[in-house]
Design a protein around this motif. Structure first.
Motif, PDB file in Angstrom:
ATOM      1  N   SER A   5       0.830  -1.197   0.000  1.00 24.89           N
ATOM      2  CA  SER A   5       0.000   0.000   0.000  1.00 24.89           C
ATOM      3  C   SER A   5       0.861   1.242   0.000  1.00 24.89           C
ATOM      4  O   SER A   5       1.862   1.312   0.692  1.00 24.89           O
ATOM      5  CB  SER A   5      -0.906   0.011   1.227  1.00 24.89           C
ATOM      6  N   ARG A   6       0.478   2.228  -0.774  1.00 27.63           N
ATOM      7  CA  ARG A   6       1.220   3.464  -0.923  1.00 27.63           C
ATOM      8  C   ARG A   6       0.901   4.397   0.229  1.00 27.63           C
ATOM      9  O   ARG A   6      -0.252   4.593   0.561  1.00 27.63           O
ATOM     10  CB  ARG A   6       0.861   4.062  -2.264  1.00 27.63           C
ATOM     11  N   PRO A   8      -0.055   7.778   1.914  1.00 29.32           N
ATOM     12  CA  PRO A   8      -0.844   8.844   1.295  1.00 29.32           C
ATOM     13  C   PRO A   8      -0.044  10.085   0.933  1.00 29.32           C
ATOM     14  O   PRO A   8      -0.468  10.858   0.103  1.00 29.32           O
ATOM     15  CB  PRO A   8      -1.905   9.168   2.350  1.00 29.32           C
ATOM     16  N   ASP A  52      -2.185  -2.435  -4.190  1.00 23.39           N
ATOM     17  CA  ASP A  52      -3.114  -2.339  -3.068  1.00 23.39           C
ATOM     18  C   ASP A  52      -3.283  -3.699  -2.427  1.00 23.39           C
ATOM     19  O   ASP A  52      -3.642  -4.675  -3.097  1.00 23.39           O
ATOM     20  CB  ASP A  52      -4.476  -1.828  -3.538  1.00 23.39           C
ATOM     21  N   ASP A  74     -10.457  -3.598   1.710  1.00 22.59           N
ATOM     22  CA  ASP A  74      -9.234  -2.854   1.985  1.00 22.59           C
ATOM     23  C   ASP A  74      -9.192  -2.609   3.489  1.00 22.59           C
ATOM     24  O   ASP A  74     -10.022  -1.867   4.018  1.00 22.59           O
ATOM     25  CB  ASP A  74      -9.250  -1.528   1.226  1.00 22.59           C
ATOM     26  N   ASP A  76      -7.379  -0.826   5.215  1.00 21.90           N
ATOM     27  CA  ASP A  76      -7.091   0.562   5.561  1.00 21.90           C
ATOM     28  C   ASP A  76      -8.254   1.494   5.255  1.00 21.90           C
ATOM     29  O   ASP A  76      -8.154   2.707   5.463  1.00 21.90           O
ATOM     30  CB  ASP A  76      -5.838   1.050   4.818  1.00 21.90           C
ATOM     31  N   GLY A  77      -9.336   0.938   4.734  1.00 19.82           N
ATOM     32  CA  GLY A  77     -10.502   1.770   4.413  1.00 19.82           C
ATOM     33  C   GLY A  77     -10.246   2.622   3.197  1.00 19.82           C
ATOM     34  O   GLY A  77      -9.854   2.129   2.158  1.00 19.82           O
ATOM     35  N   GLY A  78     -10.455   3.901   3.334  1.00 15.20           N
ATOM     36  CA  GLY A  78     -10.252   4.792   2.197  1.00 15.20           C
ATOM     37  C   GLY A  78     -11.552   5.084   1.488  1.00 15.20           C
ATOM     38  O   GLY A  78     -12.641   4.830   2.002  1.00 15.20           O
ATOM     39  N   ARG A  79     -11.424   5.624   0.277  1.00 13.52           N
ATOM     40  CA  ARG A  79     -12.612   5.984  -0.510  1.00 13.52           C
ATOM     41  C   ARG A  79     -13.529   4.798  -0.745  1.00 13.52           C
ATOM     42  O   ARG A  79     -14.739   4.933  -0.761  1.00 13.52           O
ATOM     43  CB  ARG A  79     -12.185   6.529  -1.877  1.00 13.52           C
ATOM     44  N   GLN A  80     -12.942   3.636  -0.983  1.00 12.24           N
ATOM     45  CA  GLN A  80     -13.717   2.455  -1.336  1.00 12.24           C
ATOM     46  C   GLN A  80     -13.184   1.288  -0.509  1.00 12.24           C
ATOM     47  O   GLN A  80     -12.176   0.684  -0.860  1.00 12.24           O
ATOM     48  CB  GLN A  80     -13.542   2.170  -2.832  1.00 12.24           C
ATOM     49  N   THR A  81     -13.851   0.953   0.578  1.00 13.74           N
ATOM     50  CA  THR A  81     -13.381  -0.116   1.452  1.00 13.74           C
ATOM     51  C   THR A  81     -13.580  -1.482   0.811  1.00 13.74           C
ATOM     52  O   THR A  81     -12.762  -2.368   0.971  1.00 13.74           O
ATOM     53  CB  THR A  81     -14.099  -0.051   2.813  1.00 13.74           C
TER      54      THR A  81
END
Length: 145
Positions: A5-6, A8, A52, A74, A76-81
Motif C-alpha cells: 500500500s502506498r 498517502p 493495493d 481494503d 485501511d478503508g479509504g474511498r472504497q473499502t
C-alpha cells in the motif's frame, strides 16, 4: 515486493504502460479463498512493485467480465473499502503460491527496468473502479468505462 500500500503523502505519477501479463493470466476463481491477503499490482515505487493490499471476503459476480470474481476488503478503508475484482488481477500475499510468485516476478522483470528507483509512486494506469464498486482492468473495460 515491499509493503504494497502506498503512503498517502507519496507523490504519484501516472505513467500509462501496457500490461502484457494480467489480461492473459489464467487464474480461476477457485485459486483464492476467503480470508486470504492479496495484492493488486499497480506500478512501482522505490525500485519495487507497488499495489493495493486487500483481504478476500466472499465470491461476487464481476459484471465487467461476466465471470466469477471476489469481493475484497481494503483493511485501511479509504474511498472504497470494498470492491469486486476478477481473480486474474490478484496475487497472494498471505501464503507462498507458485502461480502468484511467477506472476509477481514476471511483473517485476517487466516493470522495474522501465522505472528507476525514486520516491514517487508510478501508477501504470491499469485499473479503474466503476460506479458499482468493481475494479476493472483497462483491457476489460467495456465501451471506455
Amino acid at each position: 515486493m515491499t509493503e504494497p500500500s502506498r503512503p498517502p503523502t507519496t507523490p504519484t505519477v501516472v505513467a500509462p504502460t501496457p500490461d502484457p501479463l494480467t489480461p492473459e493470466r489464467d487464474i480461476t476463481h477457485r485459486h483464492f479463498r476467503p480470508g486470504e491477503q492479496v495484492v493488486v499490482l499497480k506500478g512501482v515505487v522505490g525500485g519495487d512493485l507497488w499495489g493495493d493490499s486487500m483481504r478476500v471476503v466472499t465470491p461476487s459476480w464481476h459484471t465487467p467480465t461476466d465471470e466469477d470474481g471476489w469481493r475484497l476488503r481494503d483493511p485501511d478503508g479509504g474511498r472504497q473499502t470494498y470492491i469486486t475484482a476478477h481473480p486474474r488481477y490478484l496475487a497472494h500475499l498471505s501464503r507462498p503460491c507458485p502461480d502468484c510468485m511467477i506472476y509477481v516476478r514476471a511483473m517485476g522483470d517487466y516493470l522495474l527496468p522501465k522505472y528507476p528507483a525514486s520516491d514517487h509512486v508510478v501508477d501504470c494506469g491499469w485499473y479503474t473502479t466503476t460506479a458499482l464498486g468493481q475494479l476493472v482492468h483497462v483491457n476489460d473495460a467495456r465501451g471506455g468505462r
